[in-house]
Design a protein around this motif. Sequence first.
Motif, mmCIF file in Angstrom:
data_model
loop_
_atom_site.group_PDB
_atom_site.id
_atom_site.type_symbol
_atom_site.label_atom_id
_atom_site.label_comp_id
_atom_site.label_asym_id
_atom_site.label_seq_id
_atom_site.Cartn_x
_atom_site.Cartn_y
_atom_site.Cartn_z
ATOM 1 N N TRP A 192 0.921 -1.116 -0.020
ATOM 2 C CA TRP A 192 0.240 -0.012 -0.043
ATOM 3 C C TRP A 192 0.860 1.267 0.250
ATOM 4 N N LEU A 193 2.079 1.127 0.607
ATOM 5 C CA LEU A 193 3.043 2.379 0.589
ATOM 6 C C LEU A 193 3.550 2.600 -0.953
ATOM 7 N N ASP A 194 3.520 1.548 -1.615
ATOM 8 C CA ASP A 194 3.842 1.431 -3.045
ATOM 9 C C ASP A 194 2.791 2.244 -3.950
ATOM 10 N N ARG A 195 1.582 1.787 -3.502
ATOM 11 C CA ARG A 195 0.228 2.454 -4.050
ATOM 12 C C ARG A 195 0.205 3.841 -3.777
ATOM 13 N N VAL A 196 0.418 4.400 -2.709
ATOM 14 C CA VAL A 196 0.328 5.723 -2.340
ATOM 15 C C VAL A 196 1.275 6.600 -3.103
ATOM 16 N N ALA A 197 2.702 5.930 -2.945
ATOM 17 C CA ALA A 197 3.756 6.558 -3.856
ATOM 18 C C ALA A 197 3.609 6.452 -5.492
ATOM 19 N N GLY A 198 2.806 5.516 -5.987
ATOM 20 C CA GLY A 198 2.422 5.369 -7.254
ATOM 21 C C GLY A 198 1.521 6.505 -7.788
ATOM 22 N N ALA A 199 0.543 6.635 -6.744
ATOM 23 C CA ALA A 199 -0.628 7.603 -7.181
ATOM 24 C C ALA A 199 0.060 9.083 -7.220
ATOM 25 N N VAL A 200 1.214 9.368 -6.244
ATOM 26 C CA VAL A 200 1.687 10.653 -6.234
ATOM 27 C C VAL A 200 2.362 10.903 -7.621
ATOM 28 N N PHE A 201 3.205 9.715 -8.011
ATOM 29 C CA PHE A 201 3.940 9.932 -8.994
ATOM 30 C C PHE A 201 2.814 10.304 -10.369
ATOM 31 N N VAL A 202 1.913 9.485 -10.640
ATOM 32 C CA VAL A 202 1.027 9.602 -11.515
ATOM 33 C C VAL A 202 0.331 11.145 -11.592
ATOM 34 N N GLY A 203 0.027 11.454 -10.213
ATOM 35 C CA GLY A 203 -0.880 12.756 -10.164
ATOM 36 C C GLY A 203 0.018 13.671 -10.580
ATOM 37 N N LEU A 204 1.339 13.742 -10.154
ATOM 38 C CA LEU A 204 2.158 14.905 -10.597
ATOM 39 C C LEU A 204 2.618 14.929 -12.081
ATOM 40 N N GLY A 205 2.515 13.782 -12.982
ATOM 41 C CA GLY A 205 2.716 13.891 -14.308
ATOM 42 C C GLY A 205 1.498 14.437 -14.881
ATOM 43 N N LEU A 206 0.394 13.947 -14.567
ATOM 44 C CA LEU A 206 -0.732 14.243 -15.195
ATOM 45 C C LEU A 206 -1.029 15.809 -14.824
ATOM 46 N N ARG A 207 -0.799 16.157 -13.625
ATOM 47 C CA ARG A 207 -1.063 17.820 -13.250
ATOM 48 C C ARG A 207 -0.167 18.514 -14.385
ATOM 49 N N LEU A 208 0.942 18.116 -14.728
ATOM 50 C CA LEU A 208 1.903 18.957 -15.678
ATOM 51 C C LEU A 208 1.468 18.821 -17.008
ATOM 52 N N ILE A 209 0.729 17.820 -17.370
ATOM 53 C CA ILE A 209 0.714 17.431 -18.740
ATOM 54 C C ILE A 209 -0.810 18.559 -18.919
#
Length: 208
Positions: free
Chosen positions: A188-205
């Motif tokens: 679940w820690l991996d899931r949270v970090a993964g969501a953070v990464f994806v969210g940052l990338g999508l926010r930029l695009i």
Amino acid sequence: MLTPEQFFGFLLAAVLITVSPGPDNLMVLGMGISKGRRHGVAFGLGCALGCLSHTALAVVGVSAVIAASPMAFSVLKIVGGLYLIWLGVQALRSRGSAQVVRDGLGEASLRRLFFKGVFANAINPKVVLFFLSFLPQFVLPARGHVGWQMAQLGVVFTLQAAILFSLLGLFSGVIGQWLHKAPRIGLWLDRVAGAVFVGLGLRLIVSR
């Protein structure tokens, strides 16, 4: 200076990324479990301070890109955003199977372990690429002094990593047993970090 939105947004993302299972924090845990708390703390502090070298490289590299072309900075951020999305997808797909790695060294001084942590982090090319992708996402070009903003962000990342890695080393025995009994926590820690990464990338695009 960083705006409150920059500081707290970056700090939250940095903490979530730092606590998610990865080579550095798992080695800190293993060091603390196998050699003792002080050794885990020393190695963890070294790993954290190694981030300063990546900050310096990111500041110099991004500053050179901006000097060459402001448009290139936007391209760098977009490419970095795509890289963060890729990291996020990898984390979301992980099975949370990371194991605590115990260091194979014999007796080692605290100073030696500290510099080993610095060196291990500083020469990791994946961390260099991560910093080049991660730090620019929180830079506000309109405020100017992009290099100074990135330097401050790098220091914030280093300080929070130093605190968290020290706590990992200090409470390595308890945390190690906890992760062993509840392996899904790592998932679940991996899931949270993964969501953070994806969210940052999508926010930029989406925003550009």
